[in-house]
Design an enzyme around this catalytic site. Structure first.
Site, short mmCIF file in Angstrom:
data_model
loop_
_atom_site.label_atom_id
_atom_site.label_comp_id
_atom_site.label_asym_id
_atom_site.label_seq_id
_atom_site.Cartn_x
_atom_site.Cartn_y
_atom_site.Cartn_z
N PHE A 1 4.58 -9.98 4.78
CA PHE A 1 4.07 -9.84 3.86
C PHE A 1 4.13 -8.75 3.54
O PHE A 1 4.08 -7.97 3.82
CB PHE A 1 3.11 -11.61 3.91
CG PHE A 1 2.07 -10.01 4.67
CD1 PHE A 1 0.23 -9.23 4.02
CD2 PHE A 1 1.14 -10.94 6.56
CE1 PHE A 1 -0.11 -9.00 4.83
CE2 PHE A 1 0.79 -10.40 6.72
CZ PHE A 1 -0.09 -9.35 6.92
N ARG B 1 -3.48 12.44 0.87
CA ARG B 1 -4.90 13.30 1.03
C ARG B 1 -5.55 13.64 0.20
O ARG B 1 -7.12 14.37 0.28
CB ARG B 1 -4.93 14.73 1.61
CG ARG B 1 -3.09 14.59 2.72
CD ARG B 1 -4.63 13.99 4.00
NE ARG B 1 -2.93 13.84 5.14
CZ ARG B 1 -2.35 12.83 5.58
NH1 ARG B 1 -2.04 11.96 4.34
NH2 ARG B 1 -1.38 12.51 6.78
N ARG B 2 -6.60 12.34 -1.08
CA ARG B 2 -7.19 12.75 -1.96
C ARG B 2 -8.34 11.30 -1.75
O ARG B 2 -9.35 11.37 -3.23
CB ARG B 2 -6.52 12.70 -3.52
CG ARG B 2 -5.16 13.90 -3.38
CD ARG B 2 -5.07 13.95 -4.83
NE ARG B 2 -4.12 15.49 -5.26
CZ ARG B 2 -3.51 15.38 -6.23
NH1 ARG B 2 -4.55 15.38 -7.69
NH2 ARG B 2 -2.99 16.12 -6.43
N GLY B 3 -8.11 11.02 -1.05
CA GLY B 3 -9.38 9.01 -0.77
C GLY B 3 -8.53 8.66 -2.03
O GLY B 3 -9.45 7.42 -1.86
N LEU B 4 -7.35 7.89 -2.06
CA LEU B 4 -6.82 7.01 -3.37
C LEU B 4 -7.06 5.17 -2.26
O LEU B 4 -7.87 4.85 -2.81
CB LEU B 4 -5.29 7.24 -3.40
CG LEU B 4 -5.48 8.70 -4.69
CD1 LEU B 4 -3.95 8.80 -5.12
CD2 LEU B 4 -6.71 8.25 -5.85
N LEU B 5 -6.65 5.50 -0.93
CA LEU B 5 -6.60 4.48 -0.08
C LEU B 5 -7.93 3.99 0.02
O LEU B 5 -7.89 3.32 0.00
CB LEU B 5 -5.80 4.56 1.20
CG LEU B 5 -5.96 3.61 2.47
CD1 LEU B 5 -5.46 1.87 1.52
CD2 LEU B 5 -4.62 3.95 3.18
N TYR C 1 -4.79 2.46 9.62
CA TYR C 1 -5.65 1.03 9.21
C TYR C 1 -6.71 1.17 10.63
O TYR C 1 -7.94 0.68 10.98
CB TYR C 1 -5.11 -0.26 8.84
CG TYR C 1 -3.90 0.45 8.31
CD1 TYR C 1 -4.38 0.06 6.70
CD2 TYR C 1 -2.52 0.52 7.91
CE1 TYR C 1 -3.64 0.24 5.74
CE2 TYR C 1 -2.36 1.04 7.65
CZ TYR C 1 -2.62 0.74 5.78
OH TYR C 1 -1.61 0.37 4.77
N VAL D 1 0.64 -1.27 0.11
CA VAL D 1 -0.03 0.13 0.23
C VAL D 1 0.16 1.30 0.41
O VAL D 1 1.87 1.56 0.90
CB VAL D 1 -1.30 0.11 1.47
CG1 VAL D 1 -1.12 1.32 1.11
CG2 VAL D 1 -1.74 -0.91 1.20
N THR D 2 0.71 2.15 -1.24
CA THR D 2 1.69 3.21 -1.47
C THR D 2 1.07 4.29 -1.62
O THR D 2 -0.21 4.39 -2.83
CB THR D 2 3.10 3.11 -1.72
OG1 THR D 2 2.65 3.23 -3.07
CG2 THR D 2 3.45 2.07 -1.47
N VAL D 3 0.81 5.52 -1.51
CA VAL D 3 0.67 6.86 -1.90
C VAL D 3 1.36 7.66 -2.68
O VAL D 3 1.85 8.09 -1.80
CB VAL D 3 -0.94 7.22 -1.83
CG1 VAL D 3 -1.49 8.77 -1.98
CG2 VAL D 3 -1.55 6.62 -1.09
#
Length: 417
Positions: free
Chosen positions: A417, A91-95, A124, A83-85
């Site tokens: 993992f 702060r654009r809601g991608l995750l 999380y 998981v990366t942005v």
């Protein structure tokens, strides 16, 4: 322009890897070897990317896994990783877009839980994950430990078993079955696939982490059965006056009996020229320090949260594990994503457990992230109540929850993992 979130194609993989490396602050460009290695790794996995005018700016991967519940039942799990942005698109809601869609699909597939290892603690919980296992890494001062048989008078083969050096091929042959036996006995452990053993033994290597051949040893009981396996590396460092200052780093250690566990740690702490042993990721209540005549020789280097659990199906999750006592508890579970939300009555006794939706007054009200933290028996409802993280609607309900949920041994997950 709207950002495009979608499953990646094979042609997207180099760009996806560049975004992944950028997010983890590694050199961005991926070579052909890294691309080929990743192509094999992600085959059959769910791999998402967010794209801005054709450039990948966020990454996400999930894949099938099994998690051992309290009592030994294997739970179908949705494991999340990579998981990366990119810094330009925070702060654009991608995750949120990627993880919410993935969790909904996992619930639809029939997965009971989702798992991840959180690089950052604050992220999380808002997606329903709670820290369910912890780990401890010790550094053992070998001269202080008192395990040298020439000084302690304790023979190495006191229990009739033996420790043997083995080769990588033996590890690939013996390791998977041994690990399956171990994970059936220890809640919190997750599955290892064939690739995991290939990485351990050098069949497959990761370009970003050059492989150095380790040593492998197995423990055989007096009957000849293999009951433990340890993999370790050693450095070559000498001080003034030709004094050895070498360190062993344990890469992996699994055992299905305390005799095997004791013998493997005694072996690695008795190797000539070794003055320090780094244990790698162990359970916080590991017996290791108490195998040493002087437990203070084991110094805690790291103690941290590790595996996070997100409940997807409350009924199946609560019915899949065993409980320490008989009792009844009504839980009001809050879940903004509506995957595990509801009011449930849990009944446990010596014959098993049952869980069903109910309209009864709840004993406890809690968010799904707190249920994830409690699920494997490590967290305390009394602690969470004191912290204001759950609400006790019935006097003494938190204590009753601890009597049901908590376990005599802490959960342990040794794998990343």
């Amino acid at each position: 322009m709207a950002l495009d979130v979608r499953a990646i194609s094979d042609s997207d993989l180099p760009d996806w890897l560049r975004a992944l490396n950028t997010g983890f602050l590694r050199p961005p460009s991926a070579g052909e070897d890294e691309i080929a290695n990743r192509r094999v790794q992600v085959a059959g996995h769910r791999v998402l990317g967010a794209f801005d005018e054709g450039r990948c700016v966020a990454t996400y991967r999930s894949f099938p896994q099994e998690l051992t519940a309290v009592g030994g039942a294997p739970l179908p799990a949705n494991a999340i990783s990579n998981v990366t942005v990119s810094p330009t698109h925070r702060r654009r809601g991608l995750l949120s877009r990627m993880i919410r869609a993935d969790l909904a699909e996992a619930k639809e597939r029939g997965d009971i839980v989702s798992t991840l290892i959180a690089a950052e603690y604050p992220i999380y919980g808002r997606y329903g994950f709670g820290p369910a296992t912890w780990l401890t890494d010790w550094a053992i001062d070998v001269p202080r430990a008192g395990l040298d048989p020439r000084r302690s008078g304790q023979p190495d083969d006191a229990d009739g078993g033996r420790v043997d050096l083995v080769d990588a091929g033996d590890v690939r042959k013996l390791g998977p079955d041994l690990h399956d036996r171990m994970r059936a006995r220890r809640h919190g452990v997750i599955t290892r696939d064939e690739r995991w053993w290939q990485l351990l033994t050098g069949v497959v290597s990761v370009p970003a982490a050059p492989w150095t051949e380790p040593f492998h040893v197995v423990y055989r009981s007096a009957s000849g059965e293999v009951e433990g396996l340890m993999t370790y590396r050693a450095d070559d460092r000498w001080g003034d006056g030709k004094q050895p200052l070498n360190t062993v780093t344990v890469v992996d250690a699994i055992a299905v009996t305390t005799a095997a566990e004791r013998a493997l740690w005694r072996y690695v702490c008795s190797i000539d020229w070794i003055t320090t042993v780094r244990t790698g990721y162990r359970a916080p209540d590991d017996l290791l320090p108490h195998y040493l005549p002087d437990p203070r020789a084991a110094r805690v280097v790291t103690h941290a949260d590790f595996l996070w659990v997100r409940i997807l199906d409350t009924v199946r999750a609560l019915e899949s594990r065993t409980y320490a006592n008989s009792g009844t508890l009504v839980l009001d579970v809050r879940d903004p994503a509506s995957l595990a939300a509801g009011r449930y009555r849990l009944d446990t006794d010596a014959s098993g457990s049952s869980c069903a939706p109910t309209t009864e007054t709840p004993d406890l009200t809690l968010d799904v992230r707190e249920l994830g933290a409690l699920y494997l028996g490590d967290e305390s409802a009394v602690r969470l109540s004191a912290l204001g993280s759950l609400t006790e609607n019935t006097a003494g309900a938190a204590s009753r929850a601890d009597a049901l949920f908590r376990t005599s041994r802490r959960p342990w997950c040794p794998e990343t993992f």
